[in-house]
Design a protein around this motif. Structure first.
Motif, PDB file in Angstrom:
ATOM      1  N   LEU A   1       0.817  -1.215   0.000  1.00  0.00           N
ATOM      2  CA  LEU A   1       0.000   0.000   0.000  1.00  0.00           C
ATOM      3  C   LEU A   1       0.851   1.266   0.000  1.00  0.00           C
ATOM      4  CD1 LEU A   1      -2.844  -0.894   2.532  1.00  0.00           C
ATOM      5  CD2 LEU A   1      -3.087  -0.511   0.081  1.00  0.00           C
ATOM      6  N   VAL A   2       1.907   1.257   0.815  1.00  0.00           N
ATOM      7  CA  VAL A   2       2.691   2.483   1.013  1.00  0.00           C
ATOM      8  C   VAL A   2       3.826   2.618  -0.008  1.00  0.00           C
ATOM      9  CG1 VAL A   2       4.100   3.773   2.687  1.00  0.00           C
ATOM     10  CG2 VAL A   2       2.120   2.465   3.457  1.00  0.00           C
ATOM     11  N   LYS A   3       4.568   1.546  -0.205  1.00  0.00           N
ATOM     12  CA  LYS A   3       5.729   1.628  -1.105  1.00  0.00           C
ATOM     13  C   LYS A   3       5.812   0.330  -1.918  1.00  0.00           C
ATOM     14  CE  LYS A   3      10.276   3.830  -0.804  1.00  0.00           C
ATOM     15  NZ  LYS A   3      10.991   3.208  -1.867  1.00  0.00           N
ATOM     16  N   PRO A   4       4.920   0.207  -2.907  1.00  0.00           N
ATOM     17  CA  PRO A   4       4.822  -1.073  -3.621  1.00  0.00           C
ATOM     18  C   PRO A   4       6.122  -1.502  -4.302  1.00  0.00           C
ATOM     19  CG  PRO A   4       3.459   0.624  -4.653  1.00  0.00           C
ATOM     20  CD  PRO A   4       3.942   1.192  -3.377  1.00  0.00           C
ATOM     21  N   GLU A   5       7.010  -0.544  -4.559  1.00  0.00           N
ATOM     22  CA  GLU A   5       8.272  -0.919  -5.206  1.00  0.00           C
ATOM     23  C   GLU A   5       9.289  -1.454  -4.195  1.00  0.00           C
ATOM     24  OE1 GLU A   5       7.173   2.061  -4.644  1.00  0.00           O
ATOM     25  OE2 GLU A   5       8.762   3.512  -4.280  1.00  0.00           O
ATOM     26  N   GLY A   6       8.902  -1.502  -2.905  1.00  0.00           N
ATOM     27  CA  GLY A   6       9.798  -2.033  -1.868  1.00  0.00           C
ATOM     28  C   GLY A   6      10.730  -0.973  -1.314  1.00  0.00           C
ATOM     29  N   ILE A   7      11.412  -1.314  -0.210  1.00  0.00           N
ATOM     30  CA  ILE A   7      12.220  -0.280   0.457  1.00  0.00           C
ATOM     31  C   ILE A   7      13.463   0.105  -0.340  1.00  0.00           C
ATOM     32  CG2 ILE A   7      11.464  -0.529   2.870  1.00  0.00           C
ATOM     33  CD1 ILE A   7      13.664  -2.528   3.321  1.00  0.00           C
ATOM     34  N   PHE A   8      13.925  -0.791  -1.206  1.00  0.00           N
ATOM     35  CA  PHE A   8      15.108  -0.459  -2.001  1.00  0.00           C
ATOM     36  C   PHE A   8      14.737   0.164  -3.347  1.00  0.00           C
ATOM     37  CE2 PHE A   8      16.945  -3.041   1.187  1.00  0.00           C
ATOM     38  CZ  PHE A   8      18.269  -2.662   1.291  1.00  0.00           C
ATOM     39  N   GLY A   9      13.455   0.156  -3.639  1.00  0.00           N
ATOM     40  CA  GLY A   9      12.940   0.836  -4.830  1.00  0.00           C
ATOM     41  C   GLY A   9      13.558   0.420  -6.136  1.00  0.00           C
ATOM     42  N   GLY A  10      13.829  -0.829  -6.352  1.00  0.00           N
ATOM     43  CA  GLY A  10      14.406  -1.318  -7.613  1.00  0.00           C
ATOM     44  C   GLY A  10      15.773  -1.894  -7.369  1.00  0.00           C
ATOM     45  N   LYS A  11      16.565  -1.962  -8.482  1.00  0.00           N
ATOM     46  CA  LYS A  11      17.869  -2.625  -8.362  1.00  0.00           C
ATOM     47  C   LYS A  11      18.919  -1.723  -7.743  1.00  0.00           C
ATOM     48  CE  LYS A  11      17.003  -5.656 -12.174  1.00  0.00           C
ATOM     49  NZ  LYS A  11      17.068  -5.757 -13.599  1.00  0.00           N
TER      50      LYS A  11
END
Lengths: 293, 236
Positions: free
Chosen positions: A283-293
């Motif tokens: 919900l908050v940060k669907p790309e995850g805490i690292f935001g990609g590679k």
């Protein structure tokens, strides 16, 4: 609380080992391998099989070496099994341009076949490696067993090894190149099929290691990998799907969250913490805490 | 032809069941720059992809140094001494510049350090960026990394697909200068380019493709002065 944090690190280390493989395979092949948890179970049962069938009858091998050798052979075995599955199933589906749903259903099918195969051969109950129960030792007031210490050490070593492999070896750099752009990797002369096989081997081997360690500190059951799959997915998504380093951190966070939640909730609900974290991240940060590679 | 290094003879190819190339033939001689121009959809990029084994040669033959390479895999073609720089997505963005160049030498690491220094001498802008993540570089620098990666194994012939695409006019000039420099070092170049006027000034010979077929051919100068080429591709 410190004891719960320590327990969280132990659980997190095992989740991270599973999450690494799942993330690597998704990163390079775009495949969400629902059978990954069952690879973990398979690793545990293969250790059991090798130890009790081949090594235990040789009486002069001490139990520790017997276990170590069985585990190494099982880890290699699951790695090779993963390559075999790629050659006979995944590669063909890739060539036919199979869509996400087809791949997903195939992965679930493999997971069910593997789990039921284990139940068929070894039964649905827990199995025992016949190891004496190890007493917890106390370090600065914190209780930890021999296998729990081994789990943390093995997980840290394997994570550092993977980092070294990805950053400093030809194969590791080729894996990263493939994850960036498979078609360009092929253009530069990288043997894409070979690198995919290495990725499967590593993913399978890390999963098997996680499964063996989990079995040693809890018990070997046919559904142990399936139960671990949810926290593993949560770890992969939390750490940004496809990011191996994110998977490591995500695993540790999920492990810590599950164990420290015991302050507030009963142990039977701790798996729900993975669900909760997964939902919050999506919900908050669907790309995850690292935001990609 | 004694000096011929690359030849595509009557090549048919395409992405779906339909052919995009309908019997295209081209030749590249040693140390030549050969350009391919034509309207969108003429099959220019398709030709490069087919030569490099990324698309199937359905009919016709492709030769490198008189050895047939039709339908070989790209990694086998690299081993035979051909490099290819695609038009887009031609770098590994999460890898450093040095790692990108290393990937260029994947099939033969011997002499990498020496080759890397040679590439950096052609593209001095990259010298202080070797440890930078390639995805963080400017478009022009990324194009140089892509070309450098293809040059690292010192191929006999290099295929460039629209090397100036998406670059500022200033950077386009730099890229064309680099193409001349690479060619002077002894490399044959087959280049597909939308910027027809610029490439025809630089190339030795050129081909005009239209609807997947050869339409015209000649030296760069001849094509530059050709009325039809001028009307259709050079803005009248």
């Amino acid at each position: 609380m410190l004891q719960l944090i320590l327990n969280g690190l132990i659980t997190g280390s095992i989740i991270a080992l599973g999450a690494i493989g799942l993330s690597m395979i998704y990163d390079i092949l775009g495949l969400v391998n629902f059978a990954h948890g069952d690879f973990m179970t398979f690793g545990g049962y293969l250790t059991f099989f090798i130890s009790l069938t081949f090594l235990r009858p040789i009486s002069f091998i001490p139990l520790t070496y017997d276990l170590l050798l069985s585990a190494i052979l099982a880890i290699i075995g699951v790695g090779l099994f993963s390559i075999l599955l790629d050659k006979i199933i995944w590669k063909k589906l890739r060539k036919k341009g199979a869509g996400t749903v087809t791949l997903l259903i195939t992965a679930i099918g493999i997971a069910l076949a593997l789990r039921n195969g284990i139940v068929f051969i070894w039964g649905s109950g827990t199995i025992s490696l016949g190891i004496p129960i190890s007493q917890a030792i106390e370090i600065f007031g914190l209780k930890i067993t021999f296998f729990e210490i081994i789990s943390i050490l093995v997980a840290i070593t394997l994570m550092l090894l993977l980092d070294f492999l990805l950053k400093n070896t030809k194969i590791g750099k080729a894996m990263r190149a493939l994850s960036d752009n498979q078609s360009l990797a092929s253009i530069t002369g990288i043997n894409v099929d070979k690198i995919i096989s290495y990725t499967w081997f590593l993913g399978g081997a890390y999963a098997a290691t996680g499964g063996i360690l989990y079995g040693l500190i809890t018990s070997f059951r046919p559904d142990m990998g399936w139960i671990l799959l949810l926290p593993i997915f949560a770890a992969v998504i939390l750490g940004s799907i496809g990011n191996v380093y994110g998977a490591m951190v995500g695993g540790l966070i999920i492990g810590l969250a599950q164990e420290t939640s015991l302050v507030f909730i009963g142990s039977r609900y701790k798996i729900a913490v993975s669900f909760l974290l997964l939902i919050i991240v999506l919900l908050v940060k669907p790309e995850g805490i690292f935001g990609g590679k | 032809m004694m000096n011929e290094i690359l030849r595509a003879k009557n090549v048919f190819s395409g992405y779906t069941d339909l052919n995009i190339l309908e019997g295209v033939s081209i030749e590249v001689e040693r140390e030549e720059i050969v350009s391919i121009i034509g309207p969108n959809g003429a099959g220019k990029s398709t030709l490069l992809k087919t030569i490099f084994g990324l698309l199937e040669t359905r009919k016709g033959k492709i030769y490198l140094r008189n050895e047939e390479i039709s339908n070989l895999k790209p990694n086998e073609i690299v081993k035979k001494g051909m490099g290819y720089v695609p038009q887009s997505k031609n770098i590994f963005p999460s890898l450093t510049v040095e790692e990108n160049l290393e990937m260029g030498s994947y099939i033969d690491e011997s002499g990498f350090e020496e080759s890397k220094q040679e590439v950096l001498s052609i593209f001095p802008d990259l010298k202080d960026k070797v440890s930078a993540k390639t995805g963080d570089l400017s478009g022009g620098q990324q194009q140089m990394v892509a070309m450098g990666r293809a040059l690292i194994l010192d191929p006999d012939v290099i295929l460039l697909d629209e090397p100036s695409a998406g670059l500022s006019p200033e950077l386009v000039n730099v890229v064309f200068e680099k193409i001349k420099e690479i060619n002077k070092a002894g490399m044959s170049i087959l280049v597909v380019e939308q910027n027809a006027r610029k490439i025809l000034k630089v190339c030795d010979r050129g081909y005009v493709l239209e609807m997947g077929e050869n339409r015209l051919k000649g030296t760069g100068k001849e094509l530059l002065n050709n009325k039809k080429v001028e009307e259709l591709y050079l803005g009248g």
